[in-house]
Design a protein around this motif. Structure first.
Motif, mmCIF file in Angstrom:
data_model
loop_
_atom_site.group_PDB
_atom_site.id
_atom_site.type_symbol
_atom_site.label_atom_id
_atom_site.label_comp_id
_atom_site.label_asym_id
_atom_site.label_seq_id
_atom_site.Cartn_x
_atom_site.Cartn_y
_atom_site.Cartn_z
ATOM 1 N N LEU A 267 0.827 -1.205 0.000
ATOM 2 C CA LEU A 267 0.000 0.000 0.000
ATOM 3 C C LEU A 267 0.863 1.257 0.000
ATOM 4 C CD1 LEU A 267 -2.604 -1.001 2.770
ATOM 5 C CD2 LEU A 267 -2.895 -1.189 0.288
ATOM 6 N N GLY A 268 0.728 2.078 -1.029
ATOM 7 C CA GLY A 268 1.284 3.423 -1.001
ATOM 8 C C GLY A 268 2.789 3.525 -1.063
ATOM 9 N N THR A 269 3.426 2.746 -1.911
ATOM 10 C CA THR A 269 4.874 2.847 -2.048
ATOM 11 C C THR A 269 5.280 2.572 -3.485
ATOM 12 O OG1 THR A 269 7.014 1.904 -1.399
ATOM 13 C CG2 THR A 269 5.110 0.441 -1.285
ATOM 14 N N SER A 270 6.316 3.261 -3.928
ATOM 15 C CA SER A 270 6.878 3.020 -5.256
ATOM 16 C C SER A 270 7.998 1.985 -5.210
ATOM 17 C CB SER A 270 7.419 4.330 -5.840
ATOM 18 O OG SER A 270 8.481 4.817 -5.032
ATOM 19 N N LEU A 271 8.311 1.482 -4.019
ATOM 20 C CA LEU A 271 9.359 0.468 -3.832
ATOM 21 C C LEU A 271 10.734 0.975 -4.271
ATOM 22 C CD1 LEU A 271 7.488 -2.747 -5.048
ATOM 23 C CD2 LEU A 271 7.698 -1.873 -2.718
ATOM 24 N N ALA A 272 10.950 2.283 -4.189
ATOM 25 C CA ALA A 272 12.239 2.836 -4.598
ATOM 26 C C ALA A 272 13.359 2.430 -3.645
ATOM 27 C CB ALA A 272 12.157 4.357 -4.690
ATOM 28 N N THR A 273 13.029 2.242 -2.365
ATOM 29 C CA THR A 273 14.068 1.846 -1.418
ATOM 30 C C THR A 273 14.349 0.352 -1.552
ATOM 31 O OG1 THR A 273 12.511 1.398 0.380
ATOM 32 C CG2 THR A 273 13.380 3.640 0.202
ATOM 33 N N LEU A 274 15.615 0.010 -1.490
ATOM 34 C CA LEU A 274 16.029 -1.375 -1.690
ATOM 35 C C LEU A 274 15.432 -2.297 -0.639
ATOM 36 C CD1 LEU A 274 17.830 -3.239 -3.401
ATOM 37 C CD2 LEU A 274 19.709 -2.734 -1.812
ATOM 38 N N SER A 275 15.317 -1.818 0.594
ATOM 39 C CA SER A 275 14.827 -2.669 1.680
ATOM 40 C C SER A 275 13.401 -3.139 1.433
ATOM 41 C CB SER A 275 14.911 -1.916 3.011
ATOM 42 O OG SER A 275 14.247 -0.667 2.932
ATOM 43 N N ALA A 276 12.539 -2.264 0.915
ATOM 44 C CA ALA A 276 11.155 -2.651 0.633
ATOM 45 C C ALA A 276 11.063 -3.479 -0.645
ATOM 46 C CB ALA A 276 10.282 -1.405 0.517
ATOM 47 N N TRP A 277 11.793 -3.072 -1.665
ATOM 48 C CA TRP A 277 11.795 -3.801 -2.941
ATOM 49 C C TRP A 277 12.205 -5.254 -2.743
ATOM 50 C CZ3 TRP A 277 16.089 -5.937 -5.474
ATOM 51 C CH2 TRP A 277 15.875 -6.342 -6.799
ATOM 52 N N ARG A 278 13.205 -5.480 -1.905
ATOM 53 C CA ARG A 278 13.677 -6.843 -1.659
ATOM 54 C C ARG A 278 12.598 -7.717 -1.028
ATOM 55 N NH1 ARG A 278 19.702 -5.607 0.831
ATOM 56 N NH2 ARG A 278 20.889 -5.851 -1.121
ATOM 57 N N LEU A 279 11.782 -7.127 -0.157
ATOM 58 C CA LEU A 279 10.729 -7.906 0.488
ATOM 59 C C LEU A 279 9.708 -8.389 -0.535
ATOM 60 C CD1 LEU A 279 10.172 -5.789 3.724
ATOM 61 C CD2 LEU A 279 11.413 -7.955 3.522
ATOM 62 N N VAL A 280 9.325 -7.504 -1.454
ATOM 63 C CA VAL A 280 8.377 -7.897 -2.498
ATOM 64 C C VAL A 280 9.016 -8.938 -3.418
ATOM 65 C CG1 VAL A 280 6.959 -7.086 -4.414
ATOM 66 C CG2 VAL A 280 7.249 -5.648 -2.387
ATOM 67 N N LYS A 281 10.246 -8.710 -3.792
ATOM 68 C CA LYS A 281 10.962 -9.640 -4.667
ATOM 69 C C LYS A 281 11.025 -11.033 -4.035
ATOM 70 C CE LYS A 281 15.434 -10.057 -7.093
ATOM 71 N NZ LYS A 281 16.104 -11.154 -6.361
ATOM 72 N N ARG A 282 11.222 -11.063 -2.732
ATOM 73 C CA ARG A 282 11.317 -12.349 -2.037
ATOM 74 C C ARG A 282 10.007 -13.127 -2.134
ATOM 75 N NH1 ARG A 282 13.269 -13.034 4.276
ATOM 76 N NH2 ARG A 282 13.105 -15.304 4.380
ATOM 77 N N ALA A 298 5.607 1.902 -9.812
ATOM 78 C CA ALA A 298 6.461 1.298 -8.797
ATOM 79 C C ALA A 298 7.637 0.597 -9.464
ATOM 80 C CB ALA A 298 5.676 0.310 -7.942
ATOM 81 N N ARG A 299 8.697 0.496 -8.739
ATOM 82 C CA ARG A 299 9.924 -0.128 -9.233
ATOM 83 C C ARG A 299 9.692 -1.606 -9.580
ATOM 84 N NH1 ARG A 299 15.280 -0.323 -5.349
ATOM 85 N NH2 ARG A 299 16.749 -1.349 -6.772
#
Length: 334
Positions: A267-282, A298-299
């Motif tokens: 909710l409400g993020t472009s996933l620009a930060t690596l820490s959040a992007w990694r969680l989705v990628k996982r 979003a990234r």
């Protein structure tokens, strides 16, 4: 030698060409899709990941939205952790702007979407929340859900990038007694001219609590916090600055919440930060299900939602989550 740190992705990502699945073109259809997404796994097997977009309805800005900091303040550049630690002038500038913005920042109240998320956790439909935000609004929303949540919110909520309500020594890592509220009182007593400007208001606030001082304003030197009384180290807000690593225990808790879920609602993020992007990628890599509600792009979303995977809609988070709450009440779940 490595080059200087750069702020990742200061510009907005392009919006998706179409929702996923393609028929989710209306708000009611998006609400139903997110409701079904939440109900598709056993209770507690869904985790929610949030970003600054959930807090804009509370009066805070985001980074990359249409009215975000990077869009409206062309010269904006957040302080890097290396600058805070090693450059006294930049550290002092940070503290002065953070002082001016903190009282307004900390007075914000949870949005309807914060309240719905807290309710989903309370009834056990959602197993936990990972937030990139440092505004404590999830914590306040959870505490307001009653004594049970007051006792257990620390188990259910991971503040990935810390929280401005706390101050920590960078050397011994002890928390400042009384937190930021007590420190703010001390700073006000030491900086009366700055306090007058703070009370006057009319300052442009950023998503992390600091402000932009108007052009032409001349102010005296700012008395910043003293050093740690225990070890003499520098103290700083207990948040992750740009270029700074997550605290190990925080990273492990976030990975535990996400690693144990079947579904992730973003909710409400472009996933620009690596820490959040990694969680989705996982989650995607182990074939878990992902749904996203955010305005703008979003990234790597073309990868995360490629080939019709998951749910991706671009509607206002508040409208969607309040609608989800209504559908769940109609079903007798809330």
């Amino acid at each position: 030698m490595p080059g200087p740190l750069r702020i990742p992705f200061p510009n907005a990502f392009p919006s998706p060409a179409s929702p996923t699945p393609p028929h989710l073109t209306t708000l009611p259809s998006a609400i139903s899709a997110i409701t079904d997404f939440l109900l598709a796994s056993p209770p507690g097997k869904t985790t929610i990941l949030t970003g600054a977009g959930i807090s804009t309805a509370s009066g805070l800005t985001d980074y990359r939205g249409p009215q975000g900091t990077y869009s409206t303040r062309t010269n904006f550049r957040p302080v890097l952790i290396t600058e805070f630690l090693n450059e006294p002038a930049k550290r002092n500038r940070y503290w002065s702007r953070a002082f001016l913005g903190y009282d307004s920042f900390s007075s914000k109240q949870p949005s309807p979407a914060h309240r719905v998320v807290a309710e989903l956790v309370k009834v056990g439909l959602v197993g936990g929340v990972v937030t990139q935000n440092v505004d404590s609004l999830h914590e306040r929303a959870m505490v307001r859900e009653g004594e049970e949540m007051r006792l257990h919110w620390r188990e259910k909520l991971v503040e990935l990038h810390g929280a401005l309500r706390e101050v920590r020594c960078v050397k011994c890592e002890e928390l400042y007694e009384g937190g930021r509220a007590k420190l703010q009182e001390w700073l006000a007593s030491q900086n009366p001219v700055w306090e007058e400007l703070r009370v006057k208001g009319d300052l442009i606030q950023g998503p992390d609590g600091d402000v932009a001082v108007p052009e032409g304003v001349r102010l005296p030197g700012f008395v910043e916090p003293g050093r740690c009384g225990g070890c003499g180290g520098l103290v700083k807000p207990d948040i992750v600055f740009f270029g700074e690593n997550l605290r190990r225990e925080v990273k492990e808790r976030a990975e535990g919440l996400v690693g144990g879920c079947e579904r992730l609602l973003v909710l409400g993020t472009s996933l620009a930060t690596l820490s959040a992007w990694r969680l989705v990628k996982r989650v995607v890599e182990r074939r878990g299900e992902v749904a996203m509600v955010t305005l703008g792009g979003a990234r790597d979303e073309q990868v995360f939602f490629g080939e019709g995977r998951g749910v991706r809609v671009e509607f206002d988070i508040q409208d969607v989550m309040v609608g989800v709450e209504g559908e769940l009440r109609n079903k007798g779940i809330l």
